[in-house]
Design an enzyme around this catalytic site. Structure first.
Site, PDB file in Angstrom:
ATOM      1  N   CYS A 170       6.275  -7.603   2.520  1.00  0.00           N
ATOM      2  CA  CYS A 170       5.753  -6.394   2.944  1.00  0.00           C
ATOM      3  C   CYS A 170       4.222  -6.236   2.689  1.00  0.00           C
ATOM      4  O   CYS A 170       4.044  -5.102   2.222  1.00  0.00           O
ATOM      5  CB  CYS A 170       6.803  -5.074   2.681  1.00  0.00           C
ATOM      6  SG  CYS A 170       8.454  -5.394   2.795  1.00  0.00           S
ATOM      7  N   ALA A 171       3.544  -7.068   3.194  1.00  0.00           N
ATOM      8  CA  ALA A 171       2.249  -7.278   2.724  1.00  0.00           C
ATOM      9  C   ALA A 171       1.226  -6.042   3.086  1.00  0.00           C
ATOM     10  O   ALA A 171       0.218  -5.736   2.557  1.00  0.00           O
ATOM     11  CB  ALA A 171       1.743  -8.561   3.319  1.00  0.00           C
ATOM     12  N   CYS A 185       6.836   2.599  -4.214  1.00  0.00           N
ATOM     13  CA  CYS A 185       5.822   3.493  -4.750  1.00  0.00           C
ATOM     14  C   CYS A 185       6.685   5.009  -4.663  1.00  0.00           C
ATOM     15  O   CYS A 185       6.253   5.939  -4.071  1.00  0.00           O
ATOM     16  CB  CYS A 185       4.478   3.619  -4.081  1.00  0.00           C
ATOM     17  SG  CYS A 185       4.514   3.742  -2.328  1.00  0.00           S
TER      18      CYS A 185
END
Length: 430
Positions: free
Chosen positions: A238-239, A361
């Site tokens: 998931c760059a 995050c």
């Protein structure tokens, strides 16, 4: 613009954000376009007032007894900026473009208002619908953790060791007074000004030359914990715009290969310029092409598969304070579904003995430990690695103190370790 006029502008923008449910950045941009007389310093000061108000929307409204834009702004001046009552009254004169004078009730609330007896989500400044999730994640520390997420974040940079070491990067940015980060060995931290303004890094030679990249210390730690080494085959699944891809390539000293891909090809577009600026040569970008997957030929190939999963972003509220008020339960449900699907894909790409690193995050158990529990139940060949062991192996033994009490991996947060909120776990394929 005088300081009073800036307060009025912030109140106007807060009204727009609330009534139209618009992102703060969009509302601020539109206001600036419609008020071209406002200079850059004015716009920055107004933006800081707006974001500070959004940080403490719940507690500010409670203290002032008013959930209006004016009430929230006044409460933020008290709660976050600790501005004396007389100073606020001097700005609210009703003259020119200044806000109307303070009422007797506003003066009383500003002087003596309290959060005593307020519910946790008010004292901690997070949405009420997330109260059960926050309590499950943080327990007795829930209010303190929420308040830490409502404070301003510093600017964190990662030194690009493909070009310079940390000492040289610090010298090149000495005028910004950077300090080494506590946990990430290539990190630098720059404090924001009293007005909340961050330095204009795009105009800094050290940034333009690729000596440093903007990256929160928690994100840097996640990359370091991957164990990526020169010569390995690594997949950044998931760059996005490539922040962790760059970090992984630097760790690997441009040796081996990093494949960078993302379900949304548009998010990958900035990666090309970033790779060139950083001097990275061992990255292959795999953009999706229609219905064709970019990973058909990569099954079971990788030493490390890194999954920086799309999530609610609850751990980034210091940097995106308006996002917490726009988040809705349906978004959490969508993210959980996407996380499960991405993890299933990730498992298929790891070779036997390889590692899957899962990071978000987010501070929510639903997006971290709960997702891993479901994955482990479906894949008996997966082994969760002890968080303390992984931290020591990465040369970061102090991180062992942040092992999650709820399941595999680490939990980072602004209160506990001064980073954004992150969940980071490592699994091995047997």
């Amino acid at each position: 613009m005088n300081p009073g006029a800036r307060l009025s502008a912030a109140i106007e923008i807060l009204d727009v954000i609330e009534m139209q449910r618009r992102p703060a950045a969009d509302a601020l941009k539109d206001w600036g376009t419609a008020h071209r007389y406002a200079g850059s310093k004015d716009r920055a000061a107004i933006g800081s007032l707006v974001y500070d108000s959004l940080r403490v929307r719940n507690s500010a409204a409670h203290v002032m007894g008013a959930a209006s834009a004016r009430g929230i702004l006044l409460g933020a001046l008290r709660e976050l900026r600790a501005m004396p009552l007389d100073a606020v009254a001097a700005l609210c004169t009703g003259e020119g473009y200044a806000p109307a004078p303070l009422t007797d009730e506003e003066r009383g609330r500003y002087a003596d208002g309290t959060l005593e007896g307020a519910p946790d989500h008010v004292r901690g400044d997070y949405p009420e619908w997330l109260a059960p999730s926050f309590a499950a994640a943080f327990g007795a520390d829930v209010v303190a953790e929420g308040r830490a997420l409502a404070r301003r974040a510093p600017v964190d940079l990662r030194v690009n060791r493909l070009k310079v070491d940390r000492d040289k990067a610090m010298r090149s940015l000495a005028h910004l007074r950077p300090e080494p980060t506590v946990h990430a060995r290539d990190g630098l931290r720059i404090a924001v000004g009293e007005d909340g303004r961050a330095p204009a890094l795009a105009a800094e030679p050290a940034y333009v030359k690729g000596f440093v990249e903007v990256q929160d210390e928690g994100s840097q730690v996640a990359a370091l914990l991957s164990g990526a080494k020169p010569g390995m085959q690594v997949l950044d699944l998931c760059a996005g715009s490539g922040g962790k891809t760059l970090a992984l390539a630097s760790m690997m000293e441009n040796k081996g290969q990093v494949f960078a891909t993302d379900l949304d090809g548009r998010r990958l577009m900035p990666i090309y310029d970033r790779l060139a600026r950083a001097g990275v040569r061992n990255v292959q970008v795999r953009a999706p092409k229609g219905r064709q997957t970019a990973l058909d030929d990569l099954q079971g190939r990788f030493d490390v598969v890194f999954v920086d999963a799309p999530c609610t972003g609850t751990g980034t509220w210091r940097r995106n304070p308006d996002a917490k008020w726009r988040l809705r339960p349906g978004a959490l449900e969508e993210r959980i579904k996407a996380q499960d699907e991405i993890l299933a894909t990730a498992v298929s790409c790891v070779k036997p003995g390889g590692r899957l690193v899962y990071a978000t995050c987010s501070v929510l158990r639903e997006e971290n430990e709960d997702r891993l529990a479901k994955l482990l139940a479906a894949h008996p060949n997966l082994l969760p690695l002890d968080a303390a062991h992984v931290a020591r192996e990465a040369g970061l033994p102090d991180l062992a103190a942040f092992a999650s009490p709820h399941g595999p991996g680490l939990r980072l947060s602004p209160l506990r370790c001064g980073t954004d909120g992150f969940g980071i776990a490592t699994l091995m394929v047997g």
